[in-house]
Design a protein around this motif. Structure first.
Motif, PDB file in Angstrom:
ATOM      1  N   GLU A 108     -14.026 -10.882 -13.184  1.00 11.31           N
ATOM      2  CA  GLU A 108     -13.526 -12.239 -13.377  1.00 11.31           C
ATOM      3  C   GLU A 108     -12.081 -12.228 -13.871  1.00 11.31           C
ATOM      4  N   GLY A 109     -11.792 -11.305 -14.797  1.00 12.59           N
ATOM      5  CA  GLY A 109     -10.428 -11.219 -15.293  1.00 12.59           C
ATOM      6  C   GLY A 109      -9.432 -10.895 -14.207  1.00 12.59           C
ATOM      7  N   HIS A 110      -9.770  -9.954 -13.347  1.00 12.64           N
ATOM      8  CA  HIS A 110      -8.864  -9.608 -12.244  1.00 12.64           C
ATOM      9  C   HIS A 110      -8.744 -10.763 -11.245  1.00 12.64           C
ATOM     10  N   ARG A 111      -9.855 -11.400 -10.945  1.00 17.84           N
ATOM     11  CA  ARG A 111      -9.806 -12.495  -9.970  1.00 17.84           C
ATOM     12  C   ARG A 111      -8.916 -13.639 -10.453  1.00 17.84           C
ATOM     13  N   LEU A 112      -9.097 -14.028 -11.715  1.00 18.63           N
ATOM     14  CA  LEU A 112      -8.323 -15.156 -12.234  1.00 18.63           C
ATOM     15  C   LEU A 112      -6.841 -14.846 -12.351  1.00 18.63           C
ATOM     16  N   ASN A 113      -6.506 -13.565 -12.470  1.00 21.14           N
ATOM     17  CA  ASN A 113      -5.115 -13.201 -12.703  1.00 21.14           C
ATOM     18  C   ASN A 113      -4.371 -12.815 -11.435  1.00 21.14           C
ATOM     19  N   GLY A 114      -4.862 -13.291 -10.284  1.00 24.11           N
ATOM     20  CA  GLY A 114      -4.059 -13.254  -9.077  1.00 24.11           C
ATOM     21  C   GLY A 114      -3.976 -11.931  -8.371  1.00 24.11           C
ATOM     22  N   THR A 115      -5.000 -11.097  -8.497  1.00 22.12           N
ATOM     23  CA  THR A 115      -4.930  -9.810  -7.813  1.00 22.12           C
ATOM     24  C   THR A 115      -5.287  -9.917  -6.336  1.00 22.12           C
ATOM     25  N   VAL A 116      -5.791 -11.061  -5.914  1.00 20.47           N
ATOM     26  CA  VAL A 116      -6.194 -11.256  -4.520  1.00 20.47           C
ATOM     27  C   VAL A 116      -5.261 -12.284  -3.883  1.00 20.47           C
ATOM     28  N   ARG A 117      -4.682 -11.943  -2.740  1.00 21.05           N
ATOM     29  CA  ARG A 117      -3.837 -12.892  -2.014  1.00 21.05           C
ATOM     30  C   ARG A 117      -4.207 -12.848  -0.532  1.00 21.05           C
ATOM     31  N   SER A 118      -4.039 -13.990   0.122  1.00 25.30           N
ATOM     32  CA  SER A 118      -4.441 -14.129   1.529  1.00 25.30           C
ATOM     33  C   SER A 118      -3.225 -14.408   2.408  1.00 25.30           C
ATOM     34  N   TRP A 119      -3.252 -13.859   3.627  1.00 21.20           N
ATOM     35  CA  TRP A 119      -2.237 -14.183   4.634  1.00 21.20           C
ATOM     36  C   TRP A 119      -2.730 -13.655   5.971  1.00 21.20           C
ATOM     37  N   ARG A 120      -1.916 -13.797   6.983  1.00 21.47           N
ATOM     38  CA  ARG A 120      -2.324 -13.393   8.325  1.00 21.47           C
ATOM     39  C   ARG A 120      -1.544 -12.162   8.758  1.00 21.47           C
ATOM     40  N   GLY A 121      -2.260 -11.239   9.410  1.00 25.66           N
ATOM     41  CA  GLY A 121      -1.631 -10.015   9.873  1.00 25.66           C
ATOM     42  C   GLY A 121      -2.402  -9.409  11.012  1.00 25.66           C
ATOM     43  N   ALA A 122      -1.980  -8.210  11.426  1.00 28.10           N
ATOM     44  CA  ALA A 122      -2.552  -7.581  12.607  1.00 28.10           C
ATOM     45  C   ALA A 122      -3.614  -6.548  12.288  1.00 28.10           C
ATOM     46  N   ARG A 123      -3.607  -5.997  11.066  1.00 30.60           N
ATOM     47  CA  ARG A 123      -4.532  -4.886  10.812  1.00 30.60           C
ATOM     48  C   ARG A 123      -4.888  -4.791   9.330  1.00 30.60           C
ATOM     49  N   GLU A 124      -6.059  -4.221   9.104  1.00 33.17           N
ATOM     50  CA  GLU A 124      -6.478  -3.926   7.753  1.00 33.17           C
ATOM     51  C   GLU A 124      -5.758  -2.677   7.248  1.00 33.17           C
ATOM     52  N   VAL A 125      -5.747  -2.515   5.920  1.00 34.82           N
ATOM     53  CA  VAL A 125      -5.073  -1.373   5.304  1.00 34.82           C
ATOM     54  C   VAL A 125      -6.063  -0.725   4.342  1.00 34.82           C
ATOM     55  N   ALA A 126      -6.431   0.513   4.630  1.00 32.70           N
ATOM     56  CA  ALA A 126      -7.356   1.237   3.757  1.00 32.70           C
ATOM     57  C   ALA A 126      -6.655   1.588   2.449  1.00 32.70           C
ATOM     58  N   PRO A 127      -7.408   1.674   1.368  1.00 33.47           N
ATOM     59  CA  PRO A 127      -6.773   2.027   0.088  1.00 33.47           C
ATOM     60  C   PRO A 127      -6.186   3.427   0.126  1.00 33.47           C
ATOM     61  N   ILE A 128      -5.055   3.592  -0.506  1.00 34.16           N
ATOM     62  CA  ILE A 128      -4.433   4.911  -0.564  1.00 34.16           C
ATOM     63  C   ILE A 128      -5.134   5.790  -1.595  1.00 34.16           C
ATOM     64  N   ILE A 129      -5.830   5.146  -2.542  1.00 31.81           N
ATOM     65  CA  ILE A 129      -6.582   5.848  -3.585  1.00 31.81           C
ATOM     66  C   ILE A 129      -8.002   5.291  -3.628  1.00 31.81           C
ATOM     67  N   ARG A 130      -8.965   6.178  -3.663  1.00 29.47           N
ATOM     68  CA  ARG A 130     -10.361   5.771  -3.881  1.00 29.47           C
ATOM     69  C   ARG A 130     -10.922   6.590  -5.038  1.00 29.47           C
ATOM     70  N   VAL A 131     -11.744   5.944  -5.875  1.00 29.82           N
ATOM     71  CA  VAL A 131     -12.439   6.656  -6.945  1.00 29.82           C
ATOM     72  C   VAL A 131     -13.935   6.475  -6.735  1.00 29.82           C
TER      73      VAL A 131
END
Length: 998
Positions: A891-914
């Motif tokens: 909830e803290g991350h969601r409310l503080n703007g970590t998610v943004r939406s727009w239009r593009g051509a492709r998904e981007v996999a995370p450069i880091i996974r844990v």
């Protein structure tokens, strides 16, 4: 001693003080008033100067006046070893407090700096018989910090008026008698010591006798002629050595210059030049004098604006006299900045000291800040520092800290040596009274013999004076006094640790029982800070990803510049909201400008990564999966959840989305909140989301304090002017308009499709004075403790008040979320810009427990900014029932703007996974040294040991564990495949990995 005291006071006031100047002579003065903001020396001296006389009024608030002073030392003045010629100045000083009124900086005709003028340091050396000096006078208003209740218009140019504040009282030559001045210092020390000792102490009688003998021998009509005799009579009293058991004080020069407070940032730049020029001049006179300087930002200002002075400082650093300490960019608040910002204070500060001076600081130096996060010990150690000093904790209202030297243990178990100077001021004059206080209050006499004393005028600058150095010399080994050694903070730390390695331990946060209102004052500054931190995280993440994936140039210089400004704005009188209006207006403008710069970096990087197209994409910069997208990834937006619904009932409305069932009454307040289990999170008969208005009149420090008596009164804001309920785009919303006092508020409750939390938005037009607005949540939870997010982890605090320590913690900090729970069930409340929280509990008549969670939304202090927080504000919150700590973090991350939406051509996999979501990635960036290496900072968030795999989706040749400055910890790289590193992390451990790219 009483009779001697009166006789001595008359002698000093009527004879001794006036005899210091053997002769005086006038000087020619011309002036030019700067029409606007200050101008550099090279520009000022080309302007038309006009005759100006002593006695003339000058100085519109915040204005600058340049004086050109010329003359000649009279030919009949004989300058000997005993006599020196000086220029003496009184700008119209109001009392004797430096830093809070008029100040001046003196220049030679070639633009090099001589030294500064301020109360208690109001002289210039005469370097040649021909005198040609320029003075830059600053008409800073006398907004005294003691004016706790004053509503002052002087804190902003727009309201400060045009009337002159000062009158030039004196500017002339003087021939100073060094022996008479030295007699002044002898008398001050011996009389001050006599006043501190018990009346029946043998040493008191001895001092009184010595002073009486001096008074009998000196001729009050010819002090100069009898000064040598007077000093010889006092010499035995000054030569008597201290007792073997006397405490030792290591005194280090200091000038705690607030980077903004009752003056704007631009004035701090000039205060630094004034103070540091005084310091290096004093070093020339006294080779044993040492001065500790803590803020890299302040030296960076000097480097940019006063390069000649900066080179003089370099020389004094090399000689060991000008001592760099602290290692931070500024002396920040430590409660509200994010984990990464806390780390970057040390990264940028220590890098500056290393690059500019070749010095690595070993301590964190925070004499004046408003509480100490429990994450700090680990951050200190990871920066390459190993001890901590502060003073402010001595201001506690209720409980005294039990030790002055001890080990401070953080939430992860890291310990750092910590010291609170028992002199209990960072602006010491080294008076006998202060030294006696240090010896009397020192709590560790059974295990230690030494403490630290930072001396020199501070807050508004000024620094040490020659009188302070003289006091130190006279009390170096003086019967009845602690011993004084002029030394460095490192000298103290080495001595203190060597004499007792088995120190006591303080574990967890060090809560300041004062200045609790700084968690709430000046909301716009706090919102700008929160937004800047989040945008920096996004900008570094996406820019690093774009640099590695598609070769987009990494904007290292721009990011460093933004970080420097954000860190400055986290200074402990800016982010806490305790500065004048000018400071906070500029902070808001800066945050808005920085947001535009960072948004451009983010958009450039995301556009490069995703390309142009018609896919509805979501960029999730959070370390947790949100909106159906992996952590630190760009994915296709999910739209699977069913729309929320609203049903009107006899008592209000019912909102449902298949996950939550929310009851809202006719006042627009939440009266029930059930998850799928059917359990109600709201206490019976209570309403959540209720705004409560309190009278807020602190006893002393207006913008700083919330005092416990605010709870004695409170108005519940239940009345609604209008209320609407509707569903739009699948979101069920109840919107309420309220009016109270001179203010209005719109409260909105929103239930999103498939959401596990209810969102609350507060839009308020705030027009109150000395009021506190709290948002309250009465929860049906038997919570023994609350859990609050802090940097790189969380802390638990009891909800009871068993001890005075618990009771004093009635307002405390949480960052993006707070959680209260009992076994198997908890409730989280998240926020987008609120830091002040309170938690209490009570037992109901039915035997159940109501845990009251309160969030401090707005305050309305009038000093030092009479218009603090007036106007329109929007704040966002969420409440999530049946939640874990991980849910709270989501909830803290969601409310503080970590998610943004727009239009593009492709998904981007995370450069880091844990592999374990409890191990959270705090930062992804490229290396500070511009090598192009990838740097990832992560931490264990749950408070338990974790085995975790970290995978990198990039061509990397080697992975190394590094410190915050990105230097290897140990000598070897992490063994095995660099693209998959396996680590075991202890509770709340922070790890930084540096990946060398193939």
């Amino acid at each position: 001693m009483h009779r001697t005291r009166d006789r001595l006071a008359r002698f000093v006031g009527e004879s001794l003080d006036g005899a210091v100047r053997a002769r005086t002579a006038p000087l020619r003065i011309e002036a030019w008033e700067v029409p606007g903001e200050p101008v550099p020396f090279a520009s000022a001296i080309t302007r038309p100067f006009s005759p100006f006389a002593v006695g003339t009024e000058w100085g519109r608030p915040w204005s600058t006046l340049w004086l050109h002073v010329r003359g000649r030392v009279p030919a009949d003045w004989v300058r000997t070893e005993r006599h020196r010629a000086e220029i003496v100045v009184d700008l119209g000083f109001d009392g004797l407090a430096p830093g809070f009124q008029a100040e001046a900086l003196a220049f030679r005709p070639d633009g090099t700096i001589i030294k500064a003028i301020s109360p208690r340091n109001a002289y210039l050396p005469v370097e040649d018989d021909e005198i040609d000096v320029y003075l830059e006078l600053a008409a800073n208003p006398g907004i005294h910090p003691e004016s706790h209740w004053v509503t002052t218009p002087l804190g902003d140019r727009a309201t400060a008026g045009e009337a002159p504040l000062y009158r030039l009282r004196e500017l002339q030559l003087a021939l100073v008698d060094r022996e008479v001045w030295a007699l002044q210092q002898d008398v001050a020390v011996l009389a001050g010591l006599a006043d501190e000792l018990p009346a029946d102490h043998p040493r008191t009688a001895q001092l009184a006798a010595a002073l009486d003998r001096m008074l009998d021998a000196v001729d009050p009509d010819d002090v100069a002629g009898s000064a040598l005799t007077a000093r010889r009579l006092l010499a035995p009293a000054l030569a008597a050595p201290a007792a073997a058991s006397a405490h030792t004080v290591i005194a280090t020069g200091h000038a705690h210059i607030d980077s903004a407070w009752l003056w704007p940032v631009r004035e701090t730049v000039r205060k630094c030049a004034r103070t540091f020029s005084n310091v290096v001049a004093l070093m020339d006179e006294h080779p044993d004098f040492r001065f500790a300087c803590s803020s890299a930002q302040q030296l960076a200002w000097v480097k940019e604006s006063y390069p000649d002075l900066f080179e003089r400082i370099r020389e004094k650093v090399a000689s060991g006299q000008f001592v760099l300490v602290g290692g931070q960019w500024v002396e920040p608040d430590t409660n509200m900045p994010s984990g990464e910002a806390t780390a970057r204070q040390l990264v940028l500060g220590k890098r500056f000291f290393l690059e500019q001076f070749g010095v690595e600081t070993r301590e964190v130096w925070l004499p004046d800040t408003f509480g100490y996060t429990a994450s700090l010990p680990q951050v200190i150690r990871l920066s390459g520092s190993d001890w901590f000093m502060t003073q402010k904790i001595s201001w506690n209202q209720t409980n005294a800290m039990p030790h002055h030297s001890f080990w401070w243990e953080g939430i992860d178990g890291t310990r750092v040596f910590t010291h609170f100077p028992p002199i209990e001021t960072y602006n010491a004059e080294l008076s006998p009274a202060e030294l006696a206080h240090a010896q009397r209050t020192y709590r560790d006499h059974d295990t230690g013999t030494v403490s630290l004393a930072p001396f020199g005028w501070g807050d508004g600058g000024g620094g040490p004076t020659r009188e302070m150095v003289a006091a130190a010399h006279r009390q170096a080994d003086l019967d009845g006094s602690p011993r004084i050694e002029l030394g460095t903070p490192a000298d103290f730390a080495r001595r203190a640790r060597d004499e007792n390695p088995e120190l006591p331990v303080w574990s967890g946060e060090m809560y300041l029982e004062l200045h609790r209102g700084t968690l709430t004052s000046q909301l716009r500054t706090k919102q700008g800070n929160r937004r800047s931190e989040q945008l920096l995280h996004e900008a570094e993440l996406w820019a690093a990803t774009a640099a590695i994936r598609v070769g987009t140039p990494y904007p290292a210089d721009a990011l460093e510049r933004v970080w420097q400004r954000v860190l400055l704005l986290q200074f402990h009188d800016i982010l806490p909201g305790s500065s004048i209006a000018w400071v906070h207006r500029e902070a808001e403008e800066d945050h808005a400008r920085l947001a535009r710069e960072l948004e451009a970096i983010v958009q450039t990087a995301l556009a490069a990564l995703s390309g142009e197209g018609d896919l509805d994409l979501v960029a999730n910069a959070a370390p947790l999966a949100l909106a159906g997208v992996d952590a630190l990834a760009v994915g296709v937006a999910s739209r699977d959840a069913a729309a929320a619904t609203i049903t009107e009932t006899a008592d209000g409305w019912r909102l449902r989305n298949g996950v939550l069932d929310v009851g809202v009454d006719t006042a627009g307040l939440i009266v029930s909140l059930r998850d799928a289990s059917g359990r109600d999170a709201i206490a019976p008969g209570e309403s959540a989301g209720l705004l409560r208005l309190h009278r807020d009149l602190p006893d002393k420090w207006d913008a700083w304090d919330i005092d416990r008596h605010y709870r004695a009164n409170g108005l519940d804001l239940r009345e609604a002017e209008s209320i609407e309920a509707a569903v739009a785009d699948g979101v069920a919303t109840v919107r309420v308009h309220r009016r109270f006092g001179a203010s209005t508020v719109i409260q909105s409750l929103a239930l999103r499709p498939g959401a596990a939390a209810v969102d609350l938005t507060v839009e308020v037009d705030w027009r109150e004075r000395h009021r506190l607005l709290k948002l309250t949540f009465p929860l049906d939870v038997h919570a023994e403790r609350s859990t609050s997010e802090i940097q790189f982890g969380h802390v638990h605090r009891p909800t009871h008040v068993n001890t005075s320590w618990d009771e004093a913690r009635f307002e405390f900090t949480a960052q993006r979320w707070i959680h209260v729970g009992e076994e198997g069930y908890g409730v989280a409340v998240a926020n987008d810009s609120t830091y002040g929280h309170s938690v209490t509990r009570e037992t109901r008549a039915d035997g159940g427990t109501t845990t009251w969670l309160g969030l401090s939304v707005l305050r309305a202090p009038t000093f030092p900014d009479p218009e603090s927080d007036q106007g329109e504000h929007t704040l966002r919150f969420s409440i999530r029932p049946a939640s874990t700590l991980t849910d709270a973090a989501e909830e803290g991350h969601r409310l503080n703007g970590t998610v943004r939406s727009w239009r593009g051509a492709r998904e981007v996999a995370p450069i880091i996974r844990v592999s374990d979501p409890a191990v959270r990635v705090e930062t992804v960036k490229l290396a500070e040294d511009r090598s192009g290496d990838l740097v990832v900072r992560l931490y264990e968030s749950s408070g338990g040991r974790r085995r975790v795999a970290i995978e990198v989706d990039a061509d990397v040749a080697e992975a190394t564990i590094v410190d915050l400055l990105e230097r290897p910890v140990g000598e070897a790289a992490v063994p095995g495949d660099a693209s998959r590193v396996e680590l075991e992390l202890r509770a709340f451990e922070i790890v930084t990995l540096r990946y060398r790219r193939s």
